[in-house]
Design a protein around this motif. Structure first.
Motif, PDB file in Angstrom:
ATOM      1  N   THR A   1       0.801  -1.222   0.000  1.00 41.10           N
ATOM      2  CA  THR A   1       0.000   0.000   0.000  1.00 41.10           C
ATOM      3  C   THR A   1       0.836   1.276   0.000  1.00 41.10           C
ATOM      4  O   THR A   1       0.281   2.368   0.046  1.00 41.10           O
ATOM      5  CB  THR A   1      -0.926   0.029   1.228  1.00 41.10           C
ATOM      6  N   ARG A   2       2.163   1.176  -0.062  1.00 40.19           N
ATOM      7  CA  ARG A   2       3.002   2.368   0.031  1.00 40.19           C
ATOM      8  C   ARG A   2       2.980   3.156  -1.284  1.00 40.19           C
ATOM      9  O   ARG A   2       2.876   2.579  -2.370  1.00 40.19           O
ATOM     10  CB  ARG A   2       4.444   2.001   0.388  1.00 40.19           C
ATOM     11  N   THR A   3       3.121   4.463  -1.169  1.00 43.00           N
ATOM     12  CA  THR A   3       3.185   5.323  -2.341  1.00 43.00           C
ATOM     13  C   THR A   3       4.543   5.191  -3.022  1.00 43.00           C
ATOM     14  O   THR A   3       5.501   4.640  -2.446  1.00 43.00           O
ATOM     15  CB  THR A   3       2.972   6.785  -1.946  1.00 43.00           C
TER      16      THR A   3
ATOM     17  N   ALA B   1      12.278   3.841   0.855  1.00 40.61           N
ATOM     18  CA  ALA B   1      12.642   2.527   1.382  1.00 40.61           C
ATOM     19  C   ALA B   1      13.697   1.826   0.537  1.00 40.61           C
ATOM     20  O   ALA B   1      14.554   1.113   1.073  1.00 40.61           O
ATOM     21  CB  ALA B   1      11.396   1.639   1.484  1.00 40.61           C
ATOM     22  N   PHE B   2      13.668   2.036  -0.786  1.00 39.93           N
ATOM     23  CA  PHE B   2      14.524   1.252  -1.676  1.00 39.93           C
ATOM     24  C   PHE B   2      15.404   2.102  -2.597  1.00 39.93           C
ATOM     25  O   PHE B   2      16.120   1.541  -3.431  1.00 39.93           O
ATOM     26  CB  PHE B   2      13.664   0.325  -2.534  1.00 39.93           C
TER      27      PHE B   2
ATOM     28  N   PRO C   1       0.090   0.822  -9.484  1.00 43.42           N
ATOM     29  CA  PRO C   1      -1.312   0.560  -9.157  1.00 43.42           C
ATOM     30  C   PRO C   1      -1.687   1.157  -7.815  1.00 43.42           C
ATOM     31  O   PRO C   1      -0.829   1.520  -7.001  1.00 43.42           O
ATOM     32  CB  PRO C   1      -1.393  -0.972  -9.131  1.00 43.42           C
ATOM     33  N   ALA C   2      -2.991   1.272  -7.563  1.00 42.12           N
ATOM     34  CA  ALA C   2      -3.489   1.829  -6.310  1.00 42.12           C
ATOM     35  C   ALA C   2      -3.100   0.926  -5.140  1.00 42.12           C
ATOM     36  O   ALA C   2      -2.814  -0.267  -5.327  1.00 42.12           O
ATOM     37  CB  ALA C   2      -5.006   1.966  -6.380  1.00 42.12           C
ATOM     38  N   PRO C   3      -3.061   1.480  -3.922  1.00 40.80           N
ATOM     39  CA  PRO C   3      -2.788   0.647  -2.745  1.00 40.80           C
ATOM     40  C   PRO C   3      -3.709  -0.577  -2.721  1.00 40.80           C
ATOM     41  O   PRO C   3      -4.896  -0.468  -3.029  1.00 40.80           O
ATOM     42  CB  PRO C   3      -3.078   1.589  -1.578  1.00 40.80           C
TER      43      PRO C   3
ATOM     44  N   PRO D   1       3.678  -3.193  -7.353  1.00 39.90           N
ATOM     45  CA  PRO D   1       4.996  -2.578  -7.536  1.00 39.90           C
ATOM     46  C   PRO D   1       6.117  -3.612  -7.501  1.00 39.90           C
ATOM     47  O   PRO D   1       6.044  -4.622  -6.781  1.00 39.90           O
ATOM     48  CB  PRO D   1       5.108  -1.617  -6.346  1.00 39.90           C
ATOM     49  N   LEU D   2       7.168  -3.335  -8.268  1.00 38.61           N
ATOM     50  CA  LEU D   2       8.325  -4.211  -8.340  1.00 38.61           C
ATOM     51  C   LEU D   2       9.572  -3.340  -8.467  1.00 38.61           C
ATOM     52  O   LEU D   2       9.589  -2.376  -9.241  1.00 38.61           O
ATOM     53  CB  LEU D   2       8.218  -5.133  -9.558  1.00 38.61           C
TER      54      LEU D   2
END
Length: 243
Positions: free
Chosen positions: A8-10, A17-18, A29-31, A42-43
């Motif tokens: 769910t992170r933006t 974070a990365f 995509p949305a959370p 996300p990837l």
């Protein structure tokens, strides 16, 4: 593990974070509190920097990818429905994964993931549990699940599909009571090595990963609403009230 998870992170939070910015033209995509196979999520991937040698740290990028790896040689994308997880014990040899394991390794950001505990007796109902990083509320770290990615398209006239899988290993300790498999995590200090798009010995790569063990994570029972992929929202990860 792992058949459902939450992410769910933006894009800004994932960048923090990365250290991974959005790829060109990418919209995440949305959370999603109930990511299931075939959904997009996300990837984080590593790309070789322009004019850099192999030893240089890769450029980290965020992309939107479909869960369920479709090998480049597949005739039908439906094979991805069976490729949501890759066993670390055989990933270097399996035809579906060995090419991606060699040069297309990724990080799958997750708030947490779900497992189902069957209880005792053949007719005991399955109780879902949510497993996440130890901590408090929003201060919990994003889990860096070890993944692989692949590009596939049905014909030269159609667009490429970016797909991914999550690496698993034997579950340890209390996690083994919920499920016999657990995801592998990529530690912060080895993420550049894991993401670098170059071939390395299989043993060296697997040594970079650690299992999602109880010492790093915590778990609690949640509502059976998560069983239905149409349910989605933060209420899915709320602990059930104590009886």
């Amino acid at each position: 593990m792992c058949g459902r998870y939450a992410t769910t992170r933006t894009s800004a939070e994932l960048d923090d974070a990365f250290a991974a910015g959005l790829g060109d033209g990418v919209e995440l995509p949305a959370p999603d509190w109930n990511v299931a196979p075939t959904k997009q999520a996300p990837l984080v991937v590593g790309r070789r920097r322009d004019d850099a040698d192999e030893a240089a740290p890769p450029r980290r990028e965020l992309h939107a990818a479909t869960w369920g790896l479709v090998p480049s040689w597949a005739k039908d994308r439906s094979i991805g429905n069976r490729m949501i997880n890759a066993r670390s014990e055989t990933v270097a040899e399996k035809p579906a994964f060995r090419s991606a394991f060699a040069r297309r390794r990724a990080i799958v950001p997750a708030d947490g993931y779900y497992e189902w505990y069957a209880g005792e007796g053949p007719k005991a109902p399955k109780q879902p549990f949510y497993i996440t990083a130890a901590g408090d509320g929003d201060a919990r770290d994003v889990l860096a699940l070890a993944g692989l990615y692949e590009f596939w398209r049905p014909s030269r006239d159609e667009p490429w599909l970016l797909t991914f899988t999550i690496l698993t290993t034997s579950a340890e300790g209390a996690d083994g009571l919920l499920h016999d498999r657990a995801p592998l995590l990529v530690r912060p200090e080895v993420r550049d090595t894991w993401l670098a798009p170059i071939a390395r010995p299989a043993g060296e790569l697997l040594d970079l990963l650690v299992p999602a063990t109880p010492g790093r994570l915590e778990a609690w029972p949640v509502s059976t609403q998560v069983n239905n992929v149409r349910h989605n929202g933060p209420e899915l990860v709320e602990p059930l009230p104590a009886e």
